[in-house]
Write a protein that holds these residues in place. Structure first.
Motif, PDB file in Angstrom:
ATOM      1  N   VAL A  60      42.966 -14.199  -8.326  1.00 24.37           N
ATOM      2  CA  VAL A  60      43.143 -12.985  -9.126  1.00 24.37           C
ATOM      3  C   VAL A  60      43.493 -11.853  -8.159  1.00 24.37           C
ATOM      4  O   VAL A  60      42.788 -11.633  -7.169  1.00 24.37           O
ATOM      5  N   ASP A  61      44.585 -11.145  -8.447  1.00 24.43           N
ATOM      6  CA  ASP A  61      45.018 -10.072  -7.541  1.00 24.43           C
ATOM      7  C   ASP A  61      44.086  -8.861  -7.630  1.00 24.43           C
ATOM      8  O   ASP A  61      43.331  -8.704  -8.591  1.00 24.43           O
ATOM      9  N   HIS A  62      44.158  -8.008  -6.607  1.00 20.43           N
ATOM     10  CA  HIS A  62      43.265  -6.847  -6.501  1.00 20.43           C
ATOM     11  C   HIS A  62      43.431  -5.888  -7.678  1.00 20.43           C
ATOM     12  O   HIS A  62      42.441  -5.376  -8.210  1.00 20.43           O
ATOM     13  N   LYS A  63      44.656  -5.640  -8.109  1.00 19.58           N
ATOM     14  CA  LYS A  63      44.880  -4.717  -9.232  1.00 19.58           C
ATOM     15  C   LYS A  63      44.145  -5.213 -10.480  1.00 19.58           C
ATOM     16  O   LYS A  63      43.464  -4.426 -11.149  1.00 19.58           O
ATOM     17  N   THR A  64      44.257  -6.484 -10.770  1.00 19.85           N
ATOM     18  CA  THR A  64      43.591  -7.047 -11.948  1.00 19.85           C
ATOM     19  C   THR A  64      42.079  -6.922 -11.803  1.00 19.85           C
ATOM     20  O   THR A  64      41.374  -6.600 -12.774  1.00 19.85           O
ATOM     21  N   ARG A  91      45.277   3.426  -7.402  1.00 20.62           N
ATOM     22  CA  ARG A  91      45.591   3.090  -6.002  1.00 20.62           C
ATOM     23  C   ARG A  91      46.086   1.656  -5.852  1.00 20.62           C
ATOM     24  O   ARG A  91      46.884   1.366  -4.964  1.00 20.62           O
ATOM     25  N   ALA A  92      45.605   0.761  -6.722  1.00 16.39           N
ATOM     26  CA  ALA A  92      46.013  -0.646  -6.659  1.00 16.39           C
ATOM     27  C   ALA A  92      47.351  -0.877  -7.362  1.00 16.39           C
ATOM     28  O   ALA A  92      47.847  -2.002  -7.374  1.00 16.39           O
ATOM     29  N   GLY A  93      47.916   0.176  -7.957  1.00 12.70           N
ATOM     30  CA  GLY A  93      49.233   0.062  -8.574  1.00 12.70           C
ATOM     31  C   GLY A  93      49.236  -0.152 -10.076  1.00 12.70           C
ATOM     32  O   GLY A  93      50.283  -0.440 -10.660  1.00 12.70           O
ATOM     33  N   ALA A  94      48.090   0.003 -10.727  1.00 11.53           N
ATOM     34  CA  ALA A  94      48.045  -0.175 -12.180  1.00 11.53           C
ATOM     35  C   ALA A  94      48.792   0.957 -12.871  1.00 11.53           C
ATOM     36  O   ALA A  94      48.728   2.111 -12.452  1.00 11.53           O
TER      37      ALA A  94
END
Length: 141
Positions: A60-64, A91-94
């Motif tokens: 699971v990626d950091h943004k999720t 910050r994680a790009g959401a």
């Protein structure tokens, strides 16, 4: 609740020159967390390690993971968690849409109280996004 009342009071002070209520909430929590870390260093260090490890990208990626944390913060009705994870989601790009969809799941799982906290979580994301845009605009001039 006391913390919600404090946030509501902070909202009325928006014209006071601060970046916003959620920025203020993080600053307040950071100050007291540093004090707690001095009093209980091993426990706080262990929590920090757990947080860093749990947020690392894997299957699971950091943004999720940040979106999950934001939704859980809403479902748990944790005002500080909402502030931190709204900021960290940005910050994680959401995107705002991704945040809204994660918050819809929080509402599904938490009912009416999660609806109220989801509105606050979206406002928190917007506050951090506006500050990031303003900072970028200032840096480019």
């Amino acid at each position: 609740r006391e913390s919600f009342a404090r946030l509501s009071a902070a909202q009325t002070n928006k014209g006071s020159g601060t970046m916003g209520e959620f920025h203020d909430r993080i600053a307040e929590l950071d100050k007291h967390s540093r004090e707690l870390a001095q009093l209980a260093p091993d426990a706080i260090k262990a929590f920090g390690t757990l947080s860093r490890e749990a947020q690392k990208a894997g299957a699971v990626d950091h943004k999720t993971k940040e979106l999950i944390a934001l939704a859980i913060g809403v479902a748990m009705r944790c005002d500080g968690c909402i502030a931190y994870h709204a900021r960290n989601s940005l910050r994680a790009g959401a995107t705002r849409q991704e945040v809204a969809e994660a918050l819809a799941v929080a509402v599904q799982m938490g009912g009416g109280p999660s609806m109220v906290h989801s509105a606050d979580a979206l406002r928190a994301y917007d506050e951090f996004a506006a500050a990031a845009e303003a900072k970028a605009a200032t840096a480019s001039t």
